[in-house]
Each structure stands twice: as structure tokens, then as C-alpha cells.
Design an enzyme around this catalytic site. Structure first.
Site, short mmCIF file in Angstrom:
data_model
loop_
_atom_site.label_atom_id
_atom_site.label_comp_id
_atom_site.label_asym_id
_atom_site.label_seq_id
_atom_site.Cartn_x
_atom_site.Cartn_y
_atom_site.Cartn_z
N CYS A 14 0.57 -1.15 -0.30
CA CYS A 14 -0.01 0.28 -0.19
C CYS A 14 1.42 1.46 0.10
CB CYS A 14 -0.64 0.34 0.90
SG CYS A 14 0.25 -0.02 3.12
N CYS A 17 3.76 2.04 2.93
CA CYS A 17 4.82 1.27 2.56
C CYS A 17 5.39 2.02 2.01
CB CYS A 17 4.92 0.44 1.67
SG CYS A 17 3.54 -1.45 2.46
N ASP A 426 9.39 31.26 -30.29
CA ASP A 426 10.15 31.63 -30.30
C ASP A 426 10.24 31.21 -32.51
OD1 ASP A 426 13.05 32.09 -31.22
OD2 ASP A 426 13.37 29.55 -32.09
#
Length: 737
Positions: A14, A17, A426
Site C-alpha cells: 500500500c 509502505c 520562438d
């Protein structure tokens, strides 16, 4: 010098952890680590004094496994049995009759409760073993995780049932058990809750694992795109070798239908390359001698000879995969908040469950109802969905982006796309193609006009074609960019005649004989009036007389104007910045629909433009492709680099657009915002689910089995919601539909 270490983590069940491992790693001096529950990987920036073994030791002391990533296999491994699926199937087969008997009182025969015990016991012990084992490992290290809630809840329900059967009245012949969705019905056993919760959670884990594998398909397919073998030239002979053995400078062949083995430059041949695997664009790209090619693209035409310029981890394909994987390991600011909440959530829930039990008993409530409410609190509270909210959305979103030629560097880029309100473009190579293109052919009105006069232009498609044919034939022997543009345009009208006596006049032009006629192409002034402003003009002289003019310009991409309109619809105000002259910049801006132009701007000036906009409260996105754009890309709140640009521009950006097209910037912003919206939606529903369900459980209005099913489904919902990003479509497709 600091370096990055990646580890594959095992044993996580999970999000808590992952949070715990991350916390342990970050306690090491000089280590900055993130652990991703969805990808089951840890990524740590460490000082030179630490090794992977040091990190692995810390992870193992925490109760999990860790290893350095193994090399990718040459071929996909054969299908192996899935232990999680086997555990789920066995548990489901045993659980179904237990639940049916508990839910249908009329089917509850004599001693049905003992059959339920026989069926439920293997489910709770064998089926729930992953939860119990994780709980035991974590408790040995003084930690509690989501598995603790599941394990304590199911064992409590099972233990209560054992007490009721062996020491209470639940084991007597003829005992019946009325089913209730609230779970507050009198004297009851909870074998169906213990078995049902375990099976529902196993189903959620299995669906979650499958969804995570599907979410990572894009990255895996990206890594598998490259050629496996290649034919290299050694002198005059051909040898087939593994593509991994190629070295920079090697010459290799690409036959029709084959993949280009690595990045390189064409030294011989003309062909078209299918680049859709990398860019998402279906239109083949024409290549010839001198053109760059990218590994993993497919040769759709003639035979090519290519010189390798990048191999291994330096190739564009490898860089794409690395950027995608790095992005998937990131965490949004909202997810970091969820992690902090999850770290204290489990102890708080256990305390709430104990408080619920005490409240019910202290207020004179029924002991069975009090126990039911406490177990329901433990089970419903497990916030696995919180831990999956960001990783699964990132996994799917960045994977889909890679398929469309959009590389998202990190989760911070997603948050920047939401804030951006201005986009600075640009000109050269971004709004325009970045290469010279023939834009006009103007034949002279009088073929006999003298060289000192400026003849009036005349119309005539036949005369224009003849003029272009002569100019293209002479320029075919030239390497000048203008010459290549003229020749490329001429070849679209047919085969060019040979040129003899070719001669380049430095700073002036070129000359040669075509069909016995002397042809000169020289830099010159435009005719009067000039129909194509902001162009470079050349004169074409035949037999010493001016026969016409050719106009060349850095052509605007045909998709730039639609892209500018789409950017405005996304709430971004487009501006053009260029080092080019004001007349050229204004002409390009007018063509694509941009009103604010910064012309004649040097590289340092581009940074100043971005800073000035930021000082006025603007959140600025910048799109560029060259070395001169790198500083501005880094300064901008969001930098987008065109993939055909320079490495320094790409490294300075937050998003890389492999598709060399401004519509990719539109798709990048749309996909980034969609991914961030999915993350936020996931987190909202995960939080809302816990906030809404906990009071119901504490009030005794939620059966533990129903709570378990709801908790498992919340995680599945988050994953399925993230998988919707796989259906993301490019903007141009949506616009044209």
C-alpha cells in the site's frame, strides 16, 4: 559529484509502505529519495560515498526487498502463473457460499454455521496472508500501515465468530443469522465479513495490479521499439550484428521495411521514414544524404546507408524512455500532502476504532453492534486510493504523452501548465519550419531585357516551371541551403536535366550549363513590385540576361496558425520573439494571428522578455528549439522544447515535443492539464470517500463486508479513472472532427 540510483522495491502492499521506505531513505545524510508505489521503484540522489548496496541494506532493514534494475530481456518472457490471481480464485470459490448462506436465511440449514467456518478459515488465513504478513513485518519495526487495518479488522471479525461459535450460542443447532446491510442485527457471527472483506480486497489488489501493468504499457512499448539487429558495413562486406553492439561512427544499412537501428546521418540514399512510433505523426518524412535520422523509425522507401552518431543511452529513444520514467516517479504537491496525511492516518484510525467500541459500550449499546461498528471503522478507513491517486494518473498520462511525441519531464510541469497564462513562441524552427523554402517564382516580362534593367514581372505557369527547372538543375550541384531549397522545389515538378561546368562564385552565386545554355543564379534585389515580402531574392540569368526571380523564405508551418488559435482557447496569450528583423517577424506574426511581437532580440534579450512578463505577474510558458532559446526556456515558468532542436534546449525545458510541430505544444498543455485534473479528481474522491464513510461506520450503519467491498472499489475507481487518459486525442484530430 552526486549521482542517481534506482532500485526495484518488493513487498510493498500500500501507499504507506512506500511512504515508510521513503522516510527511511531520506534519513540517510545527503540522500534525496522518492518511492513510487505504482511503479514499485525508488529513485535516490546520493553523494559519491554511498552505493546501491547501502540503500538496499536500509530498505531490507525496513522490512522490504530491494535490488538494482535488471537489464531488459532480449525477448518477452513466457507467461508465468500469477500467485495473486490464484489466491484470489481460491478465496472467491470458498467465499461465495459463505456470503450466500449469511445473506439468505431461508438457506441456513442445520449446522450451516460450521460449514461456513470450514470454508471461511482458509480464506482468512491463506487468502489474507499477504495482509497478515505485512502487518507482522511492520509491527516488528514499530510501524502500522493500511495492511494493519485490514489484518486487524478481518482477524477481529474471525476471532469474534470463533468465540461465538465455541463459547457462545452461535454454534447451537438451528441457529439462524439474519443479514443486515448495517450489520447491527443482534446475535451474529461475522464469518461472511471476514471472508468477504479478504476476497474483496484481494480482488481490488488484483485489478489494481492489472491496471498498473496496463498503465505502464506505453513505456514498455517505447523501450521495445528499437531494432534488435542491424547490418553494418565493414569495408566492402556486410555483417549482421546485434543493434546493441553498434558504435559511434559505424556505417549501417537500412533496407525498405527495416527499423533505423540508432540515431545517425544519412550518407547515401533517398527514402521516406515512418516516424509515427516516436512522434504520433502519420505522414512519412523524406530523408536524403546529410539528413539526420532517429533510431526506431521505419524505412518506408529506398535503401539508406547511415553513419551512427548516437548509440545506447544517448539515443533519442533512450532519452525519451528516461524522461518518461523520471516523470512517472514524481509527486504532485497535492500528493505529497496526501502522503503526510497517510503517515499518521493508521494510528488515528485504530484510535477511532477503539473509541467507537468504547463509546458504544459506554452508552449501554449492544456488544455485538459495538464490535461491528469498530471493525467497520478499521476496514472502511484504509486509504489505499490516496496512494494511487498521483502515480497511476502520471503513469498513464506520461505514457500516452510518449505515444503522441510529448515527453513530460516531471509532475511539476503539470502544475506549471495550469498556472501559465502567456506563451512566448520562438519564430525560427518553432512557428516556421527553420529551413528555407521556395515561396515565389517570378518570370521576367521581356526575355530580351538587358542586365541593367529591371523588367516588369509577368505571369505564366509555363514560364515559371521552365525557370525553376533551369535553376534547380544548376543548384543540384550546390550544398548551399538556398540551393537545396530551390532544387527540392524543382524536383517536385519532374526530373531535372544534368548540369555541366558547374562553378560556385563565393559570395555571389553559382553558374553552369544546362542543355547547352549558360545559367547563373545570383543574390539580387526583388522585382518591383515584389509580391512576396520578407523574403530572400535571387536572380536567374540565362545567357547573361535576367529571366526572372526566385523568392525564398523560412516558411510558416501550415499548422502554426491553427495552433495559435488553439492556444488562445486554452487561455494562453501567444507572443512572438525572434532575433530576426522586424519586417520578417511582423509578417510571420500576421500570418499566424499573433499581435504582440518582440523582434531583433538576442539570446540574453529573450531571457529579459520572459523576466519582464513575469515581473508583471504573468506565468510564462516558452517554446523554442535552439541553443539561443535555452536560457529563456529555463527562466520560463514552463519550458517546451521542440524535439528537433538542440540538446541544450531540451535539457533546459520541462516538456519536450518530439513532434516537430506547434500543435504538439497545444497537445502538451491539454494533456498536462488533463493529467493534473485527473490527479486532483482522484484525490478528491479518495478523501471524500473516507470522510463520508467513517461516520457511517462509527455509527454502526455499515456492515464490515460492505465496507471492505467499498474500500476495494475506491482503489479500483482511482485506477480506472486514471486509465481514461489512454483515450486522450490530439487537438488537431478533435478540431477537424
Amino acid at each position: 559529484m552526486e549521482r542517481v540510483i534506482e532500485l526495484e522495491i518488493g513487498g510493498m502492499t500500500c501507499a504507506s509502505c512506500a511512504s515508510r521506505i521513503e522516510k527511511k531513505l531520506n534519513r540517510i545524510d545527503g540522500v534525496r529519495a522518492t518511492v513510487n508505489y505504482a511503479t514499485e521503484k525508488a529513485r535516490a540522489t546520493v553523494p559519491p560515498t554511498l552505493s546501491a548496496a547501502d540503500l538496499i541494506a536500509v530498505v531490507e532493514k525496513t522490512g522490504y526487498t530491494a535490488a538494482e534494475p535488471a537489464p531488459a530481456p532480449a525477448a518477452a518472457p513466457a507467461d508465468r502463473r500469477d500467485p495473486l490471481r490464484d489466491r484470489l480464485l481460491i478465496s472467491a470459490l470458498l467465499t461465495v457460499p459463505v456470503i450466500v448462506l449469511a445473506m439468505v436465511p431461508s438457506w441456513q440449514f442445520t449446522y450451516w454455521q460450521w460449514l461456513s467456518l470450514v470454508l471461511a478459515a482458509p480464506v482468512v488465513v491463506y487468502g489474507g496472508w499477504p495482509f497478515h504478513r505485512a502487518t507482522a513485518v511492520n509491527l516488528r519495526h514499530g510501524a502500522a500501515t493500511m495492511d494493519t487495518l485490514v489484518s486487524v479488522g478481518t482477524l477481529a471479525a474471525f476471532g469474534w465468530s470463533l468465540w461465538a461459535l465455541f463459547l457462545g450460542d452461535a454454534g447451537v443447532p438451528g441457529m439462524t443469522h439474519p443479514f443486515s446491510f448495517t450489520g447491527s442485527a443482534g446475535d451474529a457471527i461475522y464469518l461472511e465479513a471476514a471472508a468477504g472483506v479478504t476476497t474483496f480486497l484481494l480482488a481490488g489488489r488484483y485489478l489494481e495490479a492489472r491496471a498498473k501493468r496496463r498503465a505502464g504499457d506505453a513505456l514498455r512499448s517505447l523501450l521495445e521499439l528499437g531494432a534488435k539487429s542491424v547490418t553494418v558495413l565493414r569495408g566492402d562486406t556486410e555483417h549482421e550484428i546485434p543493434a546493441a553492439d553498434l558504435r559511434v561512427g559505424d556505417l549501417f544499412l537500412v533496407r525498405p521495411g527495416e527499423k533505423v537501428a540508432t540515431d545517425g546521418v544519412v550518407t547515401d540514399g533517398v527514402s521516406a521514414l515512418d516516424t509515427s512510433l516516436l512522434t504520433g505523426e502519420p505522414v512519412p518524412v523524406e530523408v536524403r544524404t546529410g539528413d539526420r535520422v532517429t533510431g526506431a523509425t521505419v524505412n518506408a522507401g529506398g535503401r539508406l546507408t547511415v553513419r551512427a552518431t548516437r548509440v545506447g543511452a544517448d539515443t533519442q529513444l533512450a532519452q525519451m524512455a528516461r524522461l518518461v520514467e523520471e516523470a512517472q516517479a514524481g509527486k504532485a504537491a497535492v500528493q505529497r500532502l496526501a502522503d503526510r496525511i497517510s503517515a499518521v492516518f493508521v494510528p488515528a484510525v485504530i484510535a477511532l476504532a477503539v473509541g467507537t467500541l468504547g463509546f458504544w459500550l459506554g452508552t449501554g449499546g449492544d456488544g455485538t453492534a459495538a464490535f461491528t461498528a469498530a471493525v467497520a471503522v478499521l476496514i472502511i478507513a484504509c486509504p489505499c486510493a490516496l496512494g494511487l491517486a498521483t502515480p497511476t494518473a502520471l503513469l498513464v498520462g506520461t505514457g500516452r504523452g510518449a505515444q503522441l511525441g510529448i515527453l513530460i519531464r516531471g509532475v511539476e510541469a503539470l502544475e506549471s501548465t495550469r498556472r501559465a497564462d502567456t506563451i512566448v513562441l520562438d519564430k525560427t524552427g518553432t512557428v516556421t519550419t527553420g529551413r528555407m523554402t521556395l515561396t515565389a517564382v517570378i518570370p521576367a516580362a521581356d526575355p530580351d531585357a538587358g542586365t541593367d534593367s529591371t523588367p516588369e514581372p509577368r505571369a505564366g505557369e509555363q514560364e515559371a516551371d521552365s525557370l525553376l527547372r533551369l535553376a534547380g538543375a544548376v543548384e543540384a550541384a550546390s550544398e548551399h541551403p538556398l540551393g537545396r531549397a530551390i532544387t527540392a522545389a524543382a524536383r517536385t515538378h519532374g526530373t531535372l536535366p544534368p548540369v555541366t561546368g558547374f562553378h560556385a562564385i563565393a559570395g555571389v552565386g553559382v553558374e553552369g550549363h544546362v542543355d547547352g545554355t549558360h545559367v547563373e543564379i545570383r543574390a539580387g534585389n526583388p522585382p518591383d513590385p515584389a509580391p512576396a515580402p520578407a523574403a530572400t531574392w535571387v536572380e536567374v540569368r540565362v545567357g547573361g540576361e535576367v529571366r526572372g526571380w526566385l523568392a525564398l523564405a523560412d516558411a510558416v508551418r501550415p499548422t502554426s496558425a491553427p495552433a495559435v488559435r488553439a492556444l488562445r482557447r486554452l487561455g494562453l496569450e501567444p507572443m512572438l520573439v525572434t532575433g530576426d528583423a522586424s519586417a520578417v517577424a511582423e509578417a510571420v506574426a500576421a500570418e499566424v494571428g499573433i499581435t504582440q511581437v518582440f523582434a531583433g532580440v538576442l539570446p540574453a534579450g529573450k531571457v529579459d522578455v520572459v523576466k519582464d512578463l513575469q515581473s508583471r505577474g504573468r506565468a510564462v510558458a516558452m517554446v523554442g528549439d535552439g541553443v539561443n532559446d535555452a536560457a529563456a526556456l529555463a527562466q520560463a515558468d514552463l519550458g517546451l522544447a521542440m524535439g528537433a532542436g538542440t540538446d541544450v534546449a531540451i535539457q533546459a525545458s520541462d516538456l519536450t515535443l518530439v513532434r516537430n510541430d506547434l500543435t504538439a505544444a497545444v497537445d502538451a498543455v491539454r494533456l498536462s492539464r488533463r493529467t493534473l485534473a485527473t490527479i486532483r479528481g482522484n484525490l478528491f474522491w479518495a478523501f471524500a470517500y473516507n470522510v463520508a464513510a467513517l461516520p457511517l461506520a462509527a455509527a454502526g450503519l455499515l456492515n464490515p463486508m460492505i465496507a471492505g467491498a467499498a474500500m476495494a472499489l475506491s482503489s479500483v475507481f482511482v485506477v480506472l479513472n486514471s486509465l481514461r487518459l489512454r483515450r486522450f486525442r490530439p487537438a488537431m484530430t478533435a478540431t477537424q472532427a
